[in-house]
Enzyme design. Structure first.
Site: not given
Ligand SMILES: *Cc1c(COP(=O)(O)O)cnc(C)c1O
Length: 418
Positions: A231, A273, A275-276, A311, A315, A341-342
């Site tokens: 997040g 956790e 990611g982004r 993305r 979005y 083709c979109e």
């Molecule tokens: C997608 C996700 C993340 C990573 O979220 P980010 O926005 O990329 O930091 C972490 N935990 C769970 C369970 C997720 O589904």
């Protein structure tokens, strides 16, 4: 001002070696990010980042995180397999899935991963899947309902989210899990996505820490970790201020000392956790301008399309674009489009950019997360290669581009000779 992590000269060299469009990753940026995160939470004994594999499911990238002391957060069978193959130990694998099939729980348990239950109802399911043998360490995902606000700003609507369980369900699950032999417990929650503020994690932590104190008092479980999940986001727009992970870690530390320490929970380890935040800014798509077109608008056609980066189409997300070949060109207002083709296959709409001439090399920024990962093959487009720019300046192909044979490899009854 957003600066690419490659120069025009580097881009030209890369484009000669690896045909565009191509996904590029900056190893140095990724390592520095992992180190900054670990530094920001170094005050917490046992802190661990479990990189959310879904953001960039590429083994060479996962390997970098492994070398930086991170684990992995998996949510599917193949993500688990990949993590196993890379040699992540059980305690380095978080399994935060939802609506999970039996065989995925089985594999997660077999690998010794930490299973994070999304639903109260999953407890009976996982118990059956594992023949009554629950792992010793497990966690539950909390959803407080309502809206998640910071001050007067509504950040997200947990009540509309399919994830997590209510407080009563979490308490009930902990009681039953304890009776079933689980020994170490964790609490997980993910309440707002892609936040660009240093206050999100501290605000989330406050809610989770208060919940933790209550839940421990009510159930007597041995709570060993709290998972702040993902997040923390990316400043996709040039006018945004990037998150300062050191300030975020410090904000969480204050709340930890205010709430957990006085309650005798000063041993609880924290996990993330992310990611982004970890890979998003450290990826570019390198793409070449192949057409221009003038009708009611001016269109710049590039050789990348929405299958390389979904993305914007999905979005309406903003991704900054830099014209490496003509940075000082006259500003024009254009749509930057792919070839699907979109009509939503547009990387930019009514964007002011320096004149993009045929043959110019453009960089699409912040594509390191959910870029390749969300790729698909619509219009029989093939996935492009991934290249790692290593710390020594060399470029390493970490995933080759797909070929027509790959596209047709799963088809029966059709003989394809390339
Ligand atoms: C997608 C996700 C993340 C990573 O979220 P980010 O926005 O990329 O930091 C972490 N935990 C769970 C369970 C997720 O589904």
């Amino acid at each position: 001002m957003k600066r690419p992590f490659i120069t025009l000269q580097q881009a030209q060299g890369l484009a000669e070696k690896f045909p565009t469009p191509v996904h590029l990753y900056d190893e140095k940026g990724i390592r520095e990010k992992a180190r900054a995160l670990n530094q920001a939470f170094s005050w917490n004994k046992g802190f661990k980042e479990y990189f959310a594999v879904k953001a960039t499911p590429t083994p060479a990238i996962l390997k970098i995180f492994q070398e930086e002391g991170c684990g992995v957060d998996c949510s599917s069978y193949v993500e688990l397999l990949m993590s196993q193959k890379l040699g992540f130990a059980g305690h380095e694998i978080m399994f935060s899935s939802n609506n999970t099939p039996t065989e995925e729980y089985r594999l997660a348990a077999e690998l010794g991963g930490i299973i994070n239950l999304d639903a109260y109802e999953d407890l009976a399911f996982v118990k059956a899947a594992l023949d009554g043998q629950l792992p010793q360490v497990m966690s539950c995902r909390y959803n407080p309902g309502g809206v998640f606000a910071m001050g007067t700003d509504i950040m997200d609507h947990p009540e509309e989210s399919k994830f997590g369980m209510t407080k009563d369900q979490l308490i009930q699950a902990f009681k039953e899990m304890k009776d079933l032999g689980v020994q170490e417990f964790g609490i997980h929650s993910f309440l707002a996505s892609n936040t660009v503020t240093n206050d999100y994690y501290p605000a989330l932590a406050k809610q989770l820490f208060e919940l933790a104190v209550e839940v421990v008092a009510e159930t007597g479980v041995h709570l060993t970790f709290i998972n702040l999940s993902g997040g923390v986001g990316v400043d996709y727009r040039p006018e945004q201020t990037p998150n300062d992970i050191l300030a975020i870690g410090e904000g969480v530390r204050k709340v930890y000392e205010e709430i957990l320490v006085p309650a005798g929970l000063g041993e609880v380890r924290l996990c993330t956790e992310l990611g982004r935040f970890m890979t998003g800014p450290h990826g570019h798509i390198l793409t070449e301008v192949i057409h221009r077109k003038d009708t009611y608008r001016t269109y710049v056609g590039v050789d990348a399309c929405a299958v390389n980066l979904m993305r914007p189409a999905f979005y309406g997300a903003y991704h900054h674009i830099t014209n490496l070949s003509n940075p000082e060109g006259n500003i024009e207002t254009v749509d930057v489009v792919g070839s699907l083709c979109e009509n939503n296959d547009k990387f930019a709409v009514n964007r002011e950019l320096p004149e993009a001439r045929i043959g110019d090399l453009l960089v699409i920024h912040d594509t390191g997360a959910h870029g390749f990962a969300m790729g698909y093959q619509y219009n029989a487009k093939l996935r492009s290669a991934e290249v790692l720019l290593q710390e020594d300046g060399s470029a390493r192909l970490i995933r080759r581009a797909e070929t027509p044979e790959d596209y047709l490899a799963t088809v029966y009854g059709f003989d394809f000779e390339a």
